[in-house]
Motif scaffolding. Sequence first.
Motif, mmCIF file in Angstrom:
data_model
loop_
_atom_site.group_PDB
_atom_site.id
_atom_site.type_symbol
_atom_site.label_atom_id
_atom_site.label_comp_id
_atom_site.label_asym_id
_atom_site.label_seq_id
_atom_site.Cartn_x
_atom_site.Cartn_y
_atom_site.Cartn_z
ATOM 1 N N PHE A 1 0.892 -1.152 0.095
ATOM 2 C CA PHE A 1 -0.157 0.066 -0.028
ATOM 3 C C PHE A 1 0.771 1.148 0.024
ATOM 4 O O PHE A 1 0.599 2.096 -0.792
ATOM 5 C CB PHE A 1 -0.953 0.248 1.334
ATOM 6 C CG PHE A 1 -1.675 1.376 1.346
ATOM 7 C CD1 PHE A 1 -2.897 1.526 0.566
ATOM 8 C CD2 PHE A 1 -1.354 2.414 2.036
ATOM 9 C CE1 PHE A 1 -3.527 2.832 0.670
ATOM 10 C CE2 PHE A 1 -1.561 3.710 2.444
ATOM 11 C CZ PHE A 1 -2.896 3.863 1.564
ATOM 12 N N PHE B 1 1.117 4.069 -2.830
ATOM 13 C CA PHE B 1 0.398 5.282 -2.772
ATOM 14 C C PHE B 1 1.434 6.386 -3.007
ATOM 15 O O PHE B 1 1.200 7.465 -3.233
ATOM 16 C CB PHE B 1 -0.233 5.385 -1.248
ATOM 17 C CG PHE B 1 -1.126 6.697 -1.157
ATOM 18 C CD1 PHE B 1 -2.250 6.466 -1.380
ATOM 19 C CD2 PHE B 1 -0.266 7.865 -0.490
ATOM 20 C CE1 PHE B 1 -3.244 7.351 -0.800
ATOM 21 C CE2 PHE B 1 -1.290 8.889 -0.343
ATOM 22 C CZ PHE B 1 -2.490 8.700 -0.591
ATOM 23 N N THR C 1 -6.966 6.894 3.629
ATOM 24 C CA THR C 1 -6.745 5.972 2.726
ATOM 25 C C THR C 1 -6.314 4.701 2.908
ATOM 26 O O THR C 1 -6.593 3.804 2.427
ATOM 27 C CB THR C 1 -6.181 6.534 1.415
ATOM 28 O OG1 THR C 1 -6.659 7.739 1.198
ATOM 29 C CG2 THR C 1 -6.306 5.618 0.133
ATOM 30 N N TYR C 2 -5.343 4.764 3.799
ATOM 31 C CA TYR C 2 -4.564 3.399 4.223
ATOM 32 C C TYR C 2 -5.601 2.609 4.913
ATOM 33 O O TYR C 2 -5.549 1.195 4.695
ATOM 34 C CB TYR C 2 -3.399 3.532 5.355
ATOM 35 C CG TYR C 2 -2.871 2.753 5.975
ATOM 36 C CD1 TYR C 2 -2.339 1.495 5.564
ATOM 37 C CD2 TYR C 2 -2.885 3.094 7.493
ATOM 38 C CE1 TYR C 2 -1.839 0.731 6.221
ATOM 39 C CE2 TYR C 2 -2.483 2.027 8.385
ATOM 40 C CZ TYR C 2 -1.807 0.700 7.769
ATOM 41 O OH TYR C 2 -1.334 -0.216 8.537
ATOM 42 N N ALA D 1 -8.556 1.128 2.588
ATOM 43 C CA ALA D 1 -7.776 0.376 1.562
ATOM 44 C C ALA D 1 -8.252 -1.153 2.240
ATOM 45 O O ALA D 1 -8.054 -2.132 1.392
ATOM 46 C CB ALA D 1 -6.547 0.482 1.077
ATOM 47 N N GLN D 2 -8.301 -1.164 3.419
ATOM 48 C CA GLN D 2 -8.259 -2.542 4.174
ATOM 49 C C GLN D 2 -9.421 -3.209 4.082
ATOM 50 O O GLN D 2 -10.524 -2.661 3.905
ATOM 51 C CB GLN D 2 -7.947 -2.297 5.670
ATOM 52 C CG GLN D 2 -6.610 -1.624 5.787
ATOM 53 C CD GLN D 2 -5.330 -2.099 5.303
ATOM 54 O OE1 GLN D 2 -5.116 -3.385 5.082
ATOM 55 N NE2 GLN D 2 -4.359 -1.277 5.290
ATOM 56 N N LYS D 3 -9.706 -4.551 4.019
ATOM 57 C CA LYS D 3 -10.699 -5.270 3.599
ATOM 58 C C LYS D 3 -11.164 -5.789 5.106
ATOM 59 O O LYS D 3 -10.690 -6.640 5.691
ATOM 60 C CB LYS D 3 -10.323 -6.445 2.927
ATOM 61 C CG LYS D 3 -10.282 -6.301 1.494
ATOM 62 C CD LYS D 3 -10.286 -7.829 0.735
ATOM 63 C CE LYS D 3 -10.515 -7.455 -1.007
ATOM 64 N NZ LYS D 3 -11.891 -6.912 -1.126
#
Length: 206
Positions: A125, A129, A159-160, A163-165
């Motif tokens: 990531f 990024f 955003t970090y 972005a995680q599921k």
Amino acid sequence: MTKIFIEAKNNKTSEYHFLQTIINIFFPKMDVEFIFMDGIGNLYNETILNQIKLAQEIGEQVIVFADADTEDKGIGYEKRKKEIENGMTTHNVSFHYFLYPNNQNDGDVEKLMENAARRDLHSTFFDCFEDYERCVSGSKDESGEPKYNVPNLKGKLHTYMAAQKLPRKLCKRFGSGDWLFDNPHYWNLNVDTLQPLKEFFAANLK
């Protein structure tokens, strides 16, 4: 009881959850209450001043947190410190305060969060990024000005986490301003750069 005055607008903010998580983990027996100033510019307004003085009159501890910010924003550690010290003199009030990131350098609370992010587990990531940041910032218009806005550090960290599921239960927390700082898969709250903040809490939480 310690009254903690912070810049955040309310308890649905990353700053609040970051500090509350550190207290919960490292100082679980301490009784605290957060007061939201909605910007450091409100520190010496009548409402906040009255809350500070009332708390101190009844024997409660008062501590204040603020971003030192940077010189390119027109502030920086030395200027912010001087502003707060001058304000205490002008308004005849005194309290302990901590300037992010470490009470001696320029920066903000997001800098501390970035230091705690698990780059070791999420290098893909951060590498991607930061490639995006470099690419976008290099695009100029006809006059040579940047063509696009590059996300600030707060935007990058948001955003970090976005972005995680995440499982639905954790998504709900994230949507309420809680960036899951208590989850070691995303954050390491034992990094050395958090030590000045912890030491300040150890000395000033009552």
